[in-house]
Design a protein around this motif. Structure first.
Motif, PDB file in Angstrom:
ATOM      1  N   GLU A   1      24.461 -33.464   2.276  1.00 30.62           N
ATOM      2  CA  GLU A   1      23.517 -32.805   1.385  1.00 30.62           C
ATOM      3  C   GLU A   1      23.544 -33.553   0.054  1.00 30.62           C
ATOM      4  O   GLU A   1      24.330 -33.248  -0.839  1.00 30.62           O
ATOM      5  CB  GLU A   1      23.914 -31.337   1.206  1.00 30.62           C
ATOM      6  N   VAL A   2      22.692 -34.557  -0.059  1.00 29.34           N
ATOM      7  CA  VAL A   2      22.789 -35.492  -1.177  1.00 29.34           C
ATOM      8  C   VAL A   2      21.401 -35.974  -1.581  1.00 29.34           C
ATOM      9  O   VAL A   2      20.500 -36.095  -0.749  1.00 29.34           O
ATOM     10  CB  VAL A   2      23.699 -36.689  -0.791  1.00 29.34           C
ATOM     11  N   SER A   3      21.247 -36.250  -2.872  1.00 31.39           N
ATOM     12  CA  SER A   3      19.984 -36.796  -3.360  1.00 31.39           C
ATOM     13  C   SER A   3      20.245 -37.671  -4.574  1.00 31.39           C
ATOM     14  O   SER A   3      21.265 -37.543  -5.245  1.00 31.39           O
ATOM     15  CB  SER A   3      19.005 -35.678  -3.736  1.00 31.39           C
ATOM     16  N   ALA A   4      19.309 -38.557  -4.836  1.00 31.86           N
ATOM     17  CA  ALA A   4      19.334 -39.393  -6.034  1.00 31.86           C
ATOM     18  C   ALA A   4      18.160 -39.002  -6.925  1.00 31.86           C
ATOM     19  O   ALA A   4      17.149 -38.474  -6.451  1.00 31.86           O
ATOM     20  CB  ALA A   4      19.251 -40.870  -5.668  1.00 31.86           C
ATOM     21  N   LYS A   5      18.314 -39.260  -8.210  1.00 33.45           N
ATOM     22  CA  LYS A   5      17.212 -39.036  -9.142  1.00 33.45           C
ATOM     23  C   LYS A   5      17.312 -40.090 -10.229  1.00 33.45           C
ATOM     24  O   LYS A   5      18.422 -40.473 -10.627  1.00 33.45           O
ATOM     25  CB  LYS A   5      17.286 -37.627  -9.744  1.00 33.45           C
ATOM     26  N   MET A   6      16.171 -40.579 -10.683  1.00 34.36           N
ATOM     27  CA  MET A   6      16.213 -41.666 -11.659  1.00 34.36           C
ATOM     28  C   MET A   6      14.964 -41.658 -12.539  1.00 34.36           C
ATOM     29  O   MET A   6      13.933 -41.084 -12.182  1.00 34.36           O
ATOM     30  CB  MET A   6      16.354 -43.014 -10.964  1.00 34.36           C
ATOM     31  N   ARG A   7      15.116 -42.302 -13.685  1.00 32.50           N
ATOM     32  CA  ARG A   7      13.989 -42.506 -14.584  1.00 32.50           C
ATOM     33  C   ARG A   7      13.990 -43.952 -15.027  1.00 32.50           C
ATOM     34  O   ARG A   7      15.043 -44.516 -15.341  1.00 32.50           O
ATOM     35  CB  ARG A   7      14.074 -41.606 -15.821  1.00 32.50           C
ATOM     36  N   THR A   8      12.811 -44.568 -15.060  1.00 34.58           N
ATOM     37  CA  THR A   8      12.648 -45.915 -15.587  1.00 34.58           C
ATOM     38  C   THR A   8      11.419 -45.935 -16.488  1.00 34.58           C
ATOM     39  O   THR A   8      10.638 -44.979 -16.527  1.00 34.58           O
ATOM     40  CB  THR A   8      12.460 -46.950 -14.457  1.00 34.58           C
ATOM     41  N   GLY A   9      11.255 -47.022 -17.211  1.00 32.43           N
ATOM     42  CA  GLY A   9      10.049 -47.182 -18.008  1.00 32.43           C
ATOM     43  C   GLY A   9      10.208 -46.744 -19.448  1.00 32.43           C
ATOM     44  O   GLY A   9      11.292 -46.409 -19.913  1.00 32.43           O
ATOM     45  N   GLY A  10       9.106 -46.755 -20.152  1.00 35.50           N
ATOM     46  CA  GLY A  10       9.106 -46.492 -21.584  1.00 35.50           C
ATOM     47  C   GLY A  10       8.848 -45.042 -21.929  1.00 35.50           C
ATOM     48  O   GLY A  10       8.794 -44.172 -21.059  1.00 35.50           O
ATOM     49  N   PRO A  11       8.676 -44.755 -23.222  1.00 35.26           N
ATOM     50  CA  PRO A  11       8.451 -43.371 -23.678  1.00 35.26           C
ATOM     51  C   PRO A  11       7.073 -42.867 -23.273  1.00 35.26           C
ATOM     52  O   PRO A  11       6.138 -43.645 -23.070  1.00 35.26           O
ATOM     53  CB  PRO A  11       8.586 -43.484 -25.196  1.00 35.26           C
ATOM     54  N   ASN A  12       6.986 -41.579 -23.148  1.00 39.49           N
ATOM     55  CA  ASN A  12       5.714 -40.925 -22.824  1.00 39.49           C
ATOM     56  C   ASN A  12       5.218 -40.165 -24.057  1.00 39.49           C
ATOM     57  O   ASN A  12       5.328 -38.949 -24.144  1.00 39.49           O
ATOM     58  CB  ASN A  12       5.892 -39.969 -21.642  1.00 39.49           C
ATOM     59  N   ASP A  13       4.685 -40.913 -25.004  1.00 38.74           N
ATOM     60  CA  ASP A  13       4.205 -40.305 -26.239  1.00 38.74           C
ATOM     61  C   ASP A  13       2.875 -39.576 -26.025  1.00 38.74           C
ATOM     62  O   ASP A  13       2.079 -39.953 -25.152  1.00 38.74           O
ATOM     63  CB  ASP A  13       4.007 -41.381 -27.315  1.00 38.74           C
ATOM     64  N   GLU A  14       2.669 -38.560 -26.832  1.00 38.97           N
ATOM     65  CA  GLU A  14       1.375 -37.870 -26.823  1.00 38.97           C
ATOM     66  C   GLU A  14       0.320 -38.793 -27.448  1.00 38.97           C
ATOM     67  O   GLU A  14       0.612 -39.549 -28.384  1.00 38.97           O
ATOM     68  CB  GLU A  14       1.461 -36.571 -27.628  1.00 38.97           C
ATOM     69  N   PRO A  15      -0.899 -38.762 -26.933  1.00 43.53           N
ATOM     70  CA  PRO A  15      -1.951 -39.639 -27.482  1.00 43.53           C
ATOM     71  C   PRO A  15      -2.123 -39.505 -28.990  1.00 43.53           C
ATOM     72  O   PRO A  15      -2.342 -40.495 -29.694  1.00 43.53           O
ATOM     73  CB  PRO A  15      -3.212 -39.179 -26.728  1.00 43.53           C
ATOM     74  N   GLU A  16      -1.986 -38.285 -29.507  1.00 46.12           N
ATOM     75  CA  GLU A  16      -2.185 -38.095 -30.950  1.00 46.12           C
ATOM     76  C   GLU A  16      -1.027 -38.642 -31.782  1.00 46.12           C
ATOM     77  O   GLU A  16      -1.138 -38.722 -33.016  1.00 46.12           O
ATOM     78  CB  GLU A  16      -2.388 -36.611 -31.272  1.00 46.12           C
TER      79      GLU A  16
END
Length: 233
Positions: A179-194
């Protein structure tokens, strides 16, 4: 935008034989599209780490301990003193110890223009299961070698193995990777358009481990060279 990693599935949508089956405990409730269940991703994250966090319940309260680990196939091995509470709880005639083991790598600091959108790039694995104490002598020896080689491949063969007294004082527990999983994040910031026009620096600060030059012990005998597996780090 962050790269999204999807679980490995067959054409029919069923879980692949090369992936761990998803469960209620391994399916994240947030950012589920960053989760992965395939063996290659999970094993690569485990194999590039040293320290895991072992969570269990003791006397009705949660306990989390950092410790070294080693992977052999679809099993994770952890070790400690025979007097260690969690290791004793996983042995004897008990049905084992319910645990949650986590491994995390920080790959970058993600700096957004807003405080809310600051984040980190990471790779992580979460394992749920029941840990059992290893009692078979051959499996225990192989597990201890795997623990040493997990930190530094080749070191187990270049060190004295444990003697009877040391082995008697050392306990090893086994956790099957089911019972196992991986989770990851890559890439740059997610800024609001404004927020894009705000005068604040935005981007990623990479984080990578660095090995220094080996420092010999003061009592090292003359003529013992730095082994190749250290020179290759």
């Amino acid at each position: 935008m962050s790269e999204l990693v999807s679980p490995t599935t067959t054409e029919a949508g069923a879980e692949s034989p090369d992936a761990y089956a998803r469960s209620e405990r391994t399916a994240p409730t947030r950012s589920a599209d960053r989760a992965a269940y395939d063996h290659e991703t999970v094993h690569s994250i485990l194999d590039t780490g040293y320290v895991c966090h072992l969570g269990f319940v003791r006397d009705g309260a949660p306990v989390v301990l950092p410790t070294l680990y080693g992977r052999v196939g679809n099993r994770l091995y952890l070790h400690g003193s025979t007097g260690s509470r969690p290791l004793r709880m996983a042995g004897g005639t008990d049905p084992g110890l319910a645990v949650c083991v986590t491994v995390t790598h920080v790959d970058g600091l993600v700096l957004a223009r807003s405080a809310f959108h600051h984040s980190i790039n990471y790779r992580s694995v979460v394992i749920h299961g029941t840990a059992h104490q290893v009692t078979d002598p051959e499996e225990k020896t192989a597990a201890l070698d795997a623990l040493v080689d997990h930190v530094l491949p080749g070191r187990a063969a270049d060190s004295r193995p444990g003697n009877a007294k040391e082995l008697a004082a050392t306990a090893v527990i086994r956790l099957d990777l089911t019972e196992v999983s991986a989770k990851m994040r890559t890439g740059g910031p997610n800024d609001e358009p404004e927020d894009l026009s705000l005068p604040h620096w935005s981007g990623v600060v990479p984080v990578t481990p660095v090995y220094g030059a080996p420092i010999p012990s003061d009592d090292l005998a003359p003529g013992i060279a730095v082994p190749a597996y250290l020179q290759n780090l």
